[in-house]
Scaffold this motif. Structure first.
Motif, PDB file in Angstrom:
ATOM      1  N   ARG A   1       0.829  -1.210   0.000  1.00  0.00           N
ATOM      2  CA  ARG A   1       0.000   0.000   0.000  1.00  0.00           C
ATOM      3  C   ARG A   1       0.855   1.249   0.000  1.00  0.00           C
ATOM      4  N   LEU A   2       0.283   2.286  -0.599  1.00  0.00           N
ATOM      5  CA  LEU A   2       0.916   3.591  -0.704  1.00  0.00           C
ATOM      6  C   LEU A   2       0.399   4.463   0.432  1.00  0.00           C
ATOM      7  N   VAL A   3       1.324   5.111   1.160  1.00  0.00           N
ATOM      8  CA  VAL A   3       0.948   5.950   2.297  1.00  0.00           C
ATOM      9  C   VAL A   3       1.836   7.200   2.316  1.00  0.00           C
ATOM     10  N   PRO A   4       1.370   8.271   2.938  1.00  0.00           N
ATOM     11  CA  PRO A   4       2.237   9.439   3.107  1.00  0.00           C
ATOM     12  C   PRO A   4       3.436   9.102   4.004  1.00  0.00           C
ATOM     13  N   ILE A   5       4.576   9.704   3.702  1.00  0.00           N
ATOM     14  CA  ILE A   5       5.702   9.624   4.634  1.00  0.00           C
ATOM     15  C   ILE A   5       5.384  10.606   5.749  1.00  0.00           C
TER      16      ILE A   5
ATOM     17  N   ARG B   1       3.436  22.072  -4.599  1.00  0.00           N
ATOM     18  CA  ARG B   1       3.153  21.302  -3.384  1.00  0.00           C
ATOM     19  C   ARG B   1       3.727  19.897  -3.579  1.00  0.00           C
ATOM     20  N   TRP B   2       4.519  19.459  -2.610  1.00  0.00           N
ATOM     21  CA  TRP B   2       5.146  18.139  -2.645  1.00  0.00           C
ATOM     22  C   TRP B   2       4.404  17.202  -1.710  1.00  0.00           C
ATOM     23  N   GLU B   3       4.246  15.973  -2.139  1.00  0.00           N
ATOM     24  CA  GLU B   3       3.589  14.945  -1.345  1.00  0.00           C
ATOM     25  C   GLU B   3       4.531  13.733  -1.248  1.00  0.00           C
ATOM     26  N   PRO B   4       5.299  13.618  -0.151  1.00  0.00           N
ATOM     27  CA  PRO B   4       6.206  12.482   0.022  1.00  0.00           C
ATOM     28  C   PRO B   4       5.409  11.207   0.314  1.00  0.00           C
ATOM     29  N   LEU B   5       5.716  10.131  -0.416  1.00  0.00           N
ATOM     30  CA  LEU B   5       4.978   8.882  -0.266  1.00  0.00           C
ATOM     31  C   LEU B   5       5.918   7.696  -0.085  1.00  0.00           C
ATOM     32  N   ALA B   6       5.439   6.725   0.671  1.00  0.00           N
ATOM     33  CA  ALA B   6       6.154   5.467   0.878  1.00  0.00           C
ATOM     34  C   ALA B   6       5.269   4.328   0.405  1.00  0.00           C
ATOM     35  N   TYR B   7       5.887   3.306  -0.141  1.00  0.00           N
ATOM     36  CA  TYR B   7       5.169   2.111  -0.563  1.00  0.00           C
ATOM     37  C   TYR B   7       5.538   1.011   0.413  1.00  0.00           C
ATOM     38  N   LEU B   8       4.526   0.484   1.098  1.00  0.00           N
ATOM     39  CA  LEU B   8       4.745  -0.485   2.169  1.00  0.00           C
ATOM     40  C   LEU B   8       4.440  -1.904   1.719  1.00  0.00           C
ATOM     41  N   SER B   9       5.242  -2.845   2.193  1.00  0.00           N
ATOM     42  CA  SER B   9       4.965  -4.267   1.982  1.00  0.00           C
ATOM     43  C   SER B   9       3.888  -4.692   2.986  1.00  0.00           C
ATOM     44  N   PRO B  10       3.343  -5.894   2.829  1.00  0.00           N
ATOM     45  CA  PRO B  10       2.301  -6.347   3.764  1.00  0.00           C
ATOM     46  C   PRO B  10       2.727  -6.315   5.234  1.00  0.00           C
ATOM     47  N   ASP B  11       4.026  -6.484   5.501  1.00  0.00           N
ATOM     48  CA  ASP B  11       4.494  -6.461   6.899  1.00  0.00           C
ATOM     49  C   ASP B  11       4.821  -5.046   7.389  1.00  0.00           C
TER      50      ASP B  11
ATOM     51  N   GLY C   1       0.812   1.247 -10.559  1.00  0.00           N
ATOM     52  CA  GLY C   1      -0.637   1.109 -10.483  1.00  0.00           C
ATOM     53  C   GLY C   1      -1.199   1.834  -9.278  1.00  0.00           C
ATOM     54  N   ALA C   2      -0.515   1.689  -8.138  1.00  0.00           N
ATOM     55  CA  ALA C   2      -0.958   2.361  -6.912  1.00  0.00           C
ATOM     56  C   ALA C   2      -0.862   3.875  -7.043  1.00  0.00           C
ATOM     57  N   VAL C   3       0.193   4.371  -7.685  1.00  0.00           N
ATOM     58  CA  VAL C   3       0.370   5.815  -7.872  1.00  0.00           C
ATOM     59  C   VAL C   3      -0.745   6.375  -8.743  1.00  0.00           C
ATOM     60  N   LEU C   4      -1.062   5.696  -9.829  1.00  0.00           N
ATOM     61  CA  LEU C   4      -2.127   6.190 -10.711  1.00  0.00           C
ATOM     62  C   LEU C   4      -3.475   6.161  -9.997  1.00  0.00           C
ATOM     63  N   ASP C   5      -3.735   5.105  -9.224  1.00  0.00           N
ATOM     64  CA  ASP C   5      -4.971   5.053  -8.436  1.00  0.00           C
ATOM     65  C   ASP C   5      -5.024   6.200  -7.429  1.00  0.00           C
ATOM     66  N   TRP C   6      -3.903   6.468  -6.768  1.00  0.00           N
ATOM     67  CA  TRP C   6      -3.802   7.552  -5.772  1.00  0.00           C
ATOM     68  C   TRP C   6      -4.114   8.895  -6.428  1.00  0.00           C
ATOM     69  N   CYS C   7      -3.516   9.129  -7.602  1.00  0.00           N
ATOM     70  CA  CYS C   7      -3.723  10.401  -8.301  1.00  0.00           C
ATOM     71  C   CYS C   7      -5.177  10.548  -8.757  1.00  0.00           C
TER      72      CYS C   7
END
Length: 163
Positions: free
Chosen positions: A8-12, A55-65, A103-109
């Motif tokens: 999942r994609l989340v804000p840093i 405007r900058w939006e820092p994002l992290a992509y997390l593994s299931p753990d 795919g996650a980035v495009l969905d987020w946008c």
């Protein structure tokens, strides 16, 4: 995410910024991703100073753990988002993470109301070109800071089946 992945994609933010600093790329990849490592630190600094007046939006992509496996920033100018400083951790490269991440980035946008997404990449980065083309990005015919500018329209249905 349309891929069904549990990544999942989340804000840093304050809960994960230290983990985001652990994302590394090879020395050869570094000039293609950022000015220095850790790349998340570059992203956070640019977000703080609003590099380029956006405007900058820092994002992290997390593994299931919950491990941070990739970082990037989105910058915003009106309804146009731009992918900046994308880096998949060296230990996760060539595993499909980049495809899932796009795919996650495009969905987020799309969820944020962006009408298009732009990105640039180092002209010698053939791996990035293949990834972005697969995601539906196309060359605009222009460059930004010596790098090809590619874009994708988010109008209508998603152009890529991520499954």
């Amino acid at each position: 995410m349309s891929s069904g992945s549990t990544n999942r994609l989340v804000p840093i933010d304050q809960s994960n910024w230290r983990e985001a600093l652990r994302v590394r790329v090879t020395d050869e990849q570094l000039p293609m991703a950022a000015d220095s490592q850790p790349i998340a630190l570059v992203i956070l600094a640019k977000a703080y100073v609003r590099d380029g007046g956006r405007r900058w939006e820092p994002l992290a992509y997390l593994s299931p753990d919950g491990a941070v496996i990739a970082v990037l920033a989105l910058t915003h100018a009106g309804t146009v988002a731009e992918v900046r400083n994308l880096a998949v951790d060296i230990d996760r490269q060539a595993t499909g993470v980049g495809t899932e991440l796009m795919g996650a980035v495009l969905d987020w946008c799309r969820a944020q109301g962006s009408t298009s997404v732009e990105l640039t990449f180092h002209p010698a980065n053939e791996v990035a070109a293949r990834l972005y083309r697969r995601a539906g990005f196309t060359p605009t015919g222009t460059t930004r800071h010596g790098e090809p500018l590619w874009s994708i329209s988010l109008a209508g249905p998603a152009p890529v089946d991520w499954d």
